[in-house]
Each structure stands twice: as structure tokens, then as C-alpha cells.
Design a protein around this motif. Structure first.
Motif, PDB file in Angstrom:
ATOM      1  N   LYS A  13       0.876  -1.176   0.000  1.00  0.00           N
ATOM      2  CA  LYS A  13       0.000   0.000   0.000  1.00  0.00           C
ATOM      3  C   LYS A  13       0.911   1.223   0.000  1.00  0.00           C
ATOM      4  O   LYS A  13       1.728   1.379   0.914  1.00  0.00           O
ATOM      5  N   VAL A  14       0.795   2.082  -1.013  1.00  0.00           N
ATOM      6  CA  VAL A  14       1.722   3.200  -1.162  1.00  0.00           C
ATOM      7  C   VAL A  14       0.984   4.530  -1.303  1.00  0.00           C
ATOM      8  O   VAL A  14      -0.166   4.576  -1.722  1.00  0.00           O
ATOM      9  N   GLU A  15       1.694   5.591  -0.941  1.00  0.00           N
ATOM     10  CA  GLU A  15       1.250   6.966  -1.130  1.00  0.00           C
ATOM     11  C   GLU A  15       2.382   7.726  -1.812  1.00  0.00           C
ATOM     12  O   GLU A  15       3.508   7.252  -1.877  1.00  0.00           O
ATOM     13  N   LYS A  16       2.080   8.917  -2.274  1.00  0.00           N
ATOM     14  CA  LYS A  16       3.089   9.752  -2.920  1.00  0.00           C
ATOM     15  C   LYS A  16       4.187  10.113  -1.924  1.00  0.00           C
ATOM     16  O   LYS A  16       3.922  10.354  -0.751  1.00  0.00           O
ATOM     17  N   ASP A  17       5.435  10.134  -2.373  1.00  0.00           N
ATOM     18  CA  ASP A  17       6.631  10.464  -1.593  1.00  0.00           C
ATOM     19  C   ASP A  17       6.946   9.456  -0.491  1.00  0.00           C
ATOM     20  O   ASP A  17       7.721   9.752   0.407  1.00  0.00           O
ATOM     21  N   GLN A  18       6.382   8.262  -0.558  1.00  0.00           N
ATOM     22  CA  GLN A  18       6.681   7.223   0.423  1.00  0.00           C
ATOM     23  C   GLN A  18       7.925   6.456  -0.006  1.00  0.00           C
ATOM     24  O   GLN A  18       8.138   6.196  -1.184  1.00  0.00           O
ATOM     25  N   THR A  19       8.760   6.094   0.971  1.00  0.00           N
ATOM     26  CA  THR A  19       9.953   5.303   0.718  1.00  0.00           C
ATOM     27  C   THR A  19       9.742   3.919   1.315  1.00  0.00           C
ATOM     28  O   THR A  19       9.287   3.801   2.447  1.00  0.00           O
ATOM     29  N   LEU A  20      10.081   2.872   0.547  1.00  0.00           N
ATOM     30  CA  LEU A  20       9.915   1.523   1.075  1.00  0.00           C
ATOM     31  C   LEU A  20      10.951   0.574   0.493  1.00  0.00           C
ATOM     32  O   LEU A  20      11.570   0.858  -0.533  1.00  0.00           O
ATOM     33  N   PHE A  21      11.136  -0.544   1.191  1.00  0.00           N
ATOM     34  CA  PHE A  21      12.049  -1.589   0.754  1.00  0.00           C
ATOM     35  C   PHE A  21      11.230  -2.719   0.147  1.00  0.00           C
ATOM     36  O   PHE A  21      10.309  -3.227   0.773  1.00  0.00           O
ATOM     37  N   VAL A  22      11.568  -3.100  -1.085  1.00  0.00           N
ATOM     38  CA  VAL A  22      10.859  -4.161  -1.792  1.00  0.00           C
ATOM     39  C   VAL A  22      11.875  -5.222  -2.214  1.00  0.00           C
ATOM     40  O   VAL A  22      13.081  -4.948  -2.241  1.00  0.00           O
ATOM     41  N   PRO A  23      11.411  -6.436  -2.547  1.00  0.00           N
ATOM     42  CA  PRO A  23      12.351  -7.438  -3.060  1.00  0.00           C
ATOM     43  C   PRO A  23      13.073  -6.908  -4.294  1.00  0.00           C
ATOM     44  O   PRO A  23      12.590  -6.005  -4.971  1.00  0.00           O
ATOM     45  N   HIS A  24      14.213  -7.475  -4.585  1.00  0.00           N
ATOM     46  CA  HIS A  24      15.120  -6.967  -5.619  1.00  0.00           C
ATOM     47  C   HIS A  24      14.426  -6.655  -6.945  1.00  0.00           C
ATOM     48  O   HIS A  24      13.719  -7.487  -7.501  1.00  0.00           O
ATOM     49  N   VAL A  25      14.642  -5.434  -7.432  1.00  0.00           N
ATOM     50  CA  VAL A  25      14.156  -4.973  -8.733  1.00  0.00           C
ATOM     51  C   VAL A  25      15.386  -4.567  -9.537  1.00  0.00           C
ATOM     52  O   VAL A  25      16.254  -3.860  -9.031  1.00  0.00           O
ATOM     53  N   GLU A  26      15.471  -5.027 -10.773  1.00  0.00           N
ATOM     54  CA  GLU A  26      16.621  -4.704 -11.619  1.00  0.00           C
ATOM     55  C   GLU A  26      16.721  -3.207 -11.863  1.00  0.00           C
ATOM     56  O   GLU A  26      15.704  -2.544 -12.082  1.00  0.00           O
ATOM     57  N   GLY A  27      17.928  -2.678 -11.824  1.00  0.00           N
ATOM     58  CA  GLY A  27      18.159  -1.268 -12.107  1.00  0.00           C
ATOM     59  C   GLY A  27      19.195  -0.685 -11.174  1.00  0.00           C
ATOM     60  O   GLY A  27      19.580  -1.291 -10.180  1.00  0.00           O
ATOM     61  N   LYS A  28      19.648   0.517 -11.539  1.00  0.00           N
ATOM     62  CA  LYS A  28      20.639   1.226 -10.728  1.00  0.00           C
ATOM     63  C   LYS A  28      19.972   2.380 -10.014  1.00  0.00           C
ATOM     64  O   LYS A  28      18.834   2.745 -10.317  1.00  0.00           O
ATOM     65  N   ALA A  29      20.682   2.966  -9.068  1.00  0.00           N
ATOM     66  CA  ALA A  29      20.168   4.125  -8.339  1.00  0.00           C
ATOM     67  C   ALA A  29      19.884   5.245  -9.334  1.00  0.00           C
ATOM     68  O   ALA A  29      20.694   5.549 -10.212  1.00  0.00           O
ATOM     69  N   GLY A  30      18.705   5.839  -9.224  1.00  0.00           N
ATOM     70  CA  GLY A  30      18.308   6.921 -10.116  1.00  0.00           C
ATOM     71  C   GLY A  30      17.398   6.486 -11.240  1.00  0.00           C
ATOM     72  O   GLY A  30      16.774   7.325 -11.901  1.00  0.00           O
ATOM     73  N   ASP A  31      17.292   5.173 -11.483  1.00  0.00           N
ATOM     74  CA  ASP A  31      16.414   4.681 -12.546  1.00  0.00           C
ATOM     75  C   ASP A  31      14.946   4.850 -12.156  1.00  0.00           C
ATOM     76  O   ASP A  31      14.588   4.768 -10.994  1.00  0.00           O
TER      77      ASP A  31
END
Length: 99
Positions: A13-31
């Protein structure tokens, strides 16, 4: 506005500007990442399934590892013991926009 999104088989469950940890998603920081939306609640109006027109955009902040988990097995009086450990990789994301 609140949305329920699916990331790597888990729902959040997410809202705008929320930070969360999720299982690994491909990509680099900033993507930038588009998340699969399952449900949207916009000021009391609920959209579910095929009715959902909203899009949730997120930004990858970092790839981090969780705490070490140890699996230890032993059979008493047999001299058998086995110790293994692992650290799960998580992706820290920030929800930037819900449209």
C-alpha cells in the motif's frame, strides 16, 4: 491518493513520496520504474482490476542487503552439523507520482 501495487509478487500500500524496501528490482540508483497497480483509492472513489487507470511511478534509491539469516542444523550424538547463511537483497524505492 492511496494505491496498492504489486512488486515481485508482493503487494504494498503506497502513497506519494513514500519510501519503502521491496524485493530486488533490476536497475541502478536513479532509474525510474513503473509499478503494476491493483487498486486505487482517490478521495473515496475505489477502482479495482480492469477499472484502474492510474499509474504509479517510482525511483530506485539504492540496492541494499538485509540482515544475515543463519540456518543451522544438527543431529545430536551423531557429529552432524551444517551451518549456512544468506543476506536477502532489497531495493529501496521512493514513490514519485500516482496519476
Amino acid at each position: 491518493m492511496i494505491a496498492v501495487v504489486k512488486v515481485s509478487g508482493q503487494q504494498y500500500k503506497v502513497e506519494k513520496d513514500q519510501t519503502l524496501f521491496v524485493p530486488h528490482v533490476e536497475g541502478k540508483a536513479g532509474d525510474k520504474v513503473d509499478l503494476e497497480v491493483l487498486l486505487v483509492d482517490a478521495d473515496g472513489k475505489l477502482s479495482v482490476g480492469a477499472d484502474v487507470k492510474a499509474k504509479v511511478k517510482a525511483e530506485i534509491l539504492d540496492q541494499v542487503q538485509g540482515d544475515k539469516v543463519i540456518a543451522y542444523k544438527q543431529k545430536r550424538r551423531k557429529g552432524f552439523h551444517k551451518k549456512k547463511g544468506h543476506r536477502t537483497v532489497y531495493t529501496k524505492i521512493k514513490v514519485t507520482d500516482i496519476k
